[in-house]
Design a protein around this motif. Structure first.
Motif, PDB file in Angstrom:
ATOM      1  N   ASP A 192      33.886  29.886  48.989  1.00 22.29           N
ATOM      2  CA  ASP A 192      33.007  29.904  48.297  1.00 22.29           C
ATOM      3  C   ASP A 192      32.467  31.294  47.580  1.00 22.29           C
ATOM      4  N   ARG A 193      33.133  32.171  48.285  1.00 26.92           N
ATOM      5  CA  ARG A 193      32.426  33.905  47.952  1.00 26.92           C
ATOM      6  C   ARG A 193      33.175  33.954  46.476  1.00 26.92           C
ATOM      7  N   LYS A 194      32.373  34.791  45.954  1.00 29.89           N
ATOM      8  CA  LYS A 194      32.844  35.469  44.661  1.00 29.89           C
ATOM      9  C   LYS A 194      34.189  36.479  44.866  1.00 29.89           C
ATOM     10  N   TYR A 195      34.856  36.526  43.879  1.00 27.85           N
ATOM     11  CA  TYR A 195      35.958  37.512  43.975  1.00 27.85           C
ATOM     12  C   TYR A 195      36.119  38.475  42.851  1.00 27.85           C
ATOM     13  N   LYS A 196      36.713  39.525  43.265  1.00 29.79           N
ATOM     14  CA  LYS A 196      37.300  40.720  42.259  1.00 29.79           C
ATOM     15  C   LYS A 196      38.573  40.566  41.980  1.00 29.79           C
ATOM     16  N   LEU A 197      39.036  40.861  40.849  1.00 27.54           N
ATOM     17  CA  LEU A 197      40.436  41.124  40.423  1.00 27.54           C
ATOM     18  C   LEU A 197      40.648  42.448  40.303  1.00 27.54           C
ATOM     19  N   TYR A 198      41.907  42.454  40.930  1.00 35.64           N
ATOM     20  CA  TYR A 198      42.630  44.004  41.091  1.00 35.64           C
ATOM     21  C   TYR A 198      43.872  44.060  40.630  1.00 35.64           C
ATOM     22  N   SER A 199      44.534  45.334  39.907  1.00 32.81           N
ATOM     23  CA  SER A 199      45.710  45.185  39.752  1.00 32.81           C
ATOM     24  C   SER A 199      46.042  46.920  39.811  1.00 32.81           C
ATOM     25  N   ASP A 200      47.052  47.249  39.141  1.00 31.51           N
ATOM     26  CA  ASP A 200      47.441  48.685  39.210  1.00 31.51           C
ATOM     27  C   ASP A 200      47.759  49.373  37.779  1.00 31.51           C
ATOM     28  N   SER A 201      47.821  50.390  37.665  1.00 33.83           N
ATOM     29  CA  SER A 201      47.968  51.229  36.332  1.00 33.83           C
ATOM     30  C   SER A 201      49.404  50.940  35.698  1.00 33.83           C
ATOM     31  N   THR A 202      50.182  50.463  36.401  1.00 33.82           N
ATOM     32  CA  THR A 202      51.402  49.949  35.695  1.00 33.82           C
ATOM     33  C   THR A 202      51.402  48.719  34.686  1.00 33.82           C
ATOM     34  N   CYS A 203      50.387  48.243  34.622  1.00 27.51           N
ATOM     35  CA  CYS A 203      50.057  47.205  33.519  1.00 27.51           C
ATOM     36  C   CYS A 203      50.040  47.758  32.207  1.00 27.51           C
ATOM     37  N   ASP A 204      49.822  49.151  32.188  1.00 27.03           N
ATOM     38  CA  ASP A 204      49.952  49.979  30.854  1.00 27.03           C
ATOM     39  C   ASP A 204      48.960  49.244  29.792  1.00 27.03           C
ATOM     40  N   LEU A 205      47.718  48.674  30.147  1.00 27.43           N
ATOM     41  CA  LEU A 205      46.714  48.375  29.075  1.00 27.43           C
ATOM     42  C   LEU A 205      45.757  49.419  28.695  1.00 27.43           C
ATOM     43  N   SER A 206      45.640  49.500  27.484  1.00 24.63           N
ATOM     44  CA  SER A 206      44.846  50.636  26.810  1.00 24.63           C
ATOM     45  C   SER A 206      43.278  50.414  27.221  1.00 24.63           C
ATOM     46  N   GLU A 207      42.649  51.468  27.176  1.00 30.24           N
ATOM     47  CA  GLU A 207      41.271  51.581  27.570  1.00 30.24           C
ATOM     48  C   GLU A 207      40.487  50.647  26.789  1.00 30.24           C
ATOM     49  N   ASP A 208      40.764  50.416  25.691  1.00 33.38           N
ATOM     50  CA  ASP A 208      40.039  49.491  24.499  1.00 33.38           C
ATOM     51  C   ASP A 208      40.248  47.890  25.102  1.00 33.38           C
ATOM     52  N   ILE A 209      41.079  47.742  25.592  1.00 32.11           N
ATOM     53  CA  ILE A 209      41.578  46.451  26.116  1.00 32.11           C
ATOM     54  C   ILE A 209      40.989  46.204  27.450  1.00 32.11           C
ATOM     55  N   LEU A 210      40.750  47.335  28.335  1.00 30.74           N
ATOM     56  CA  LEU A 210      40.535  47.221  29.706  1.00 30.74           C
ATOM     57  C   LEU A 210      38.952  47.134  29.592  1.00 30.74           C
ATOM     58  N   LYS A 211      38.330  47.834  28.758  1.00 24.94           N
ATOM     59  CA  LYS A 211      36.467  47.962  28.907  1.00 24.94           C
ATOM     60  C   LYS A 211      36.089  46.527  28.590  1.00 24.94           C
ATOM     61  N   ASN A 212      36.825  45.514  28.065  1.00 19.82           N
ATOM     62  CA  ASN A 212      36.559  44.111  28.034  1.00 19.82           C
ATOM     63  C   ASN A 212      36.886  43.256  29.298  1.00 19.82           C
ATOM     64  N   MET A 213      37.397  43.718  29.954  1.00 25.22           N
ATOM     65  CA  MET A 213      38.019  43.025  31.098  1.00 25.22           C
ATOM     66  C   MET A 213      37.221  43.325  32.548  1.00 25.22           C
ATOM     67  N   ASP A 214      37.076  42.352  33.563  1.00 26.32           N
ATOM     68  CA  ASP A 214      36.545  42.334  34.684  1.00 26.32           C
ATOM     69  C   ASP A 214      37.574  42.792  35.591  1.00 26.32           C
ATOM     70  N   VAL A 215      38.331  43.800  35.640  1.00 28.55           N
ATOM     71  CA  VAL A 215      39.355  44.053  36.441  1.00 28.55           C
ATOM     72  C   VAL A 215      39.171  45.653  36.797  1.00 28.55           C
ATOM     73  N   THR A 216      39.769  45.859  38.243  1.00 28.78           N
ATOM     74  CA  THR A 216      39.709  47.180  38.702  1.00 28.78           C
ATOM     75  C   THR A 216      41.226  47.622  39.180  1.00 28.78           C
ATOM     76  N   LEU A 217      41.599  48.697  38.390  1.00 28.39           N
ATOM     77  CA  LEU A 217      43.121  49.134  38.544  1.00 28.39           C
ATOM     78  C   LEU A 217      43.213  50.371  39.681  1.00 28.39           C
ATOM     79  N   LEU A 218      44.124  50.207  40.297  1.00 29.89           N
ATOM     80  CA  LEU A 218      44.561  51.098  41.215  1.00 29.89           C
ATOM     81  C   LEU A 218      45.514  52.005  40.669  1.00 29.89           C
ATOM     82  N   ASP A 219      45.675  53.285  40.757  1.00 24.93           N
ATOM     83  CA  ASP A 219      46.353  54.175  40.128  1.00 24.93           C
ATOM     84  C   ASP A 219      47.723  54.578  40.954  1.00 24.93           C
ATOM     85  N   LEU A 220      48.850  54.386  40.649  1.00 25.97           N
ATOM     86  CA  LEU A 220      50.151  55.077  41.018  1.00 25.97           C
ATOM     87  C   LEU A 220      49.962  56.387  40.708  1.00 25.97           C
TER      88      LEU A 220
END
Length: 157
Positions: free
Chosen positions: A3-31
Motif C-alpha cells: 500500500d506504500r507509495k513508490y518512486k520511479l527510477y531509471s538511468d541517464s541512458t534513456c536520453d530524454l531531454s530536460e524539457d521532457i524530464l521536467k514534466n515527469m516524476d522520475v529520478t535518473l541515476l547517471d552512468l
C-alpha cells in the motif's frame, strides 16, 4: 501487494531531454564516462564537446552505475517510506542492471518492509526513454507498483 507509495527510477541512458524530464516524476541515476582518464557525469560536458574531444583523439570509455549509487538512492526512498521501481538500461549492453539487483538485495536486508522492483528494459536510448515516458504516465494514472511492473514487463519489447 504494497500500500506504500513508490518512486520511479531509471538511468541517464534513456536520453530524454530536460524539457521532457521536467514534466515527469522520475529520478535518473547517471552512468559515468571518462575522457582522458577524467571521470565525468552527464551534466559535466555537452554532447558536442564530447564528440569534439573524441575527434581530436581523446581516449573515452563508459562505466556502469556503481553499487553505492544504487544503494544510496534506494535506501533514501525506503527510509522515507517509499518503495522503488527501477527501470534499467539493457542488461545486454551494460552490467548496471545486474548491479541494481545486487544493491536491491543489500538494501532490502535493512528494510524488509519495503519493496524494490528492478526491471531490465531490454533497450536503451530512445526505446528506454519511450518506455519510461509511458511508465510515468501509467504511474500518474494510479497503477500500483506491482501493476506498473507487470505493464512494463508485458510491453518492453
Amino acid at each position: 501487494m504494497s500500500d506504500r507509495k513508490y518512486k520511479l527510477y531509471s538511468d541517464s541512458t534513456c536520453d530524454l531531454s530536460e524539457d521532457i524530464l521536467k514534466n515527469m516524476d522520475v529520478t535518473l541515476l547517471d552512468l559515468s564516462f571518462e575522457v582522458n582518464g577524467v571521470v565525468k557525469r552527464k551534466n559535466d560536458m555537452t554532447l558536442p564537446e564530447f564528440y569534439s574531444q573524441m575527434r581530436n583523439g581523446a581516449v573515452t570509455k563508459t562505466s556502469q552505475i556503481g553499487i553505492s549509487d544504487y544503494e544510496q538512492a534506494f535506501e533514501k526512498e525506503l527510509a522515507a517510506g517509499y518503495d522503488v521501481l527501477y527501470l534499467g538500461f539493457s542488461s545486454g549492453l551494460s552490467g548496471s542492471f545486474n548491479t541494481s539487483c545486487i544493491a536491491r538485495d543489500s538494501v532490502m536486508e535493512k528494510y524488509p518492509e519495503g519493496k524494490i522492483i528492478c526491471i531490465d528494459s531490454l533497450c536503451a536510448s530512445t526505446g528506454e526513454g519511450l518506455l519510461l515516458i509511458k511508465a510515468d504516465e501509467k504511474k500518474k494514472q494510479g497503477l500500483s507498483i506491482d501493476e506498473l511492473a507487470q505493464w512494463i514487463t508485458d510491453n518492453r519489447l
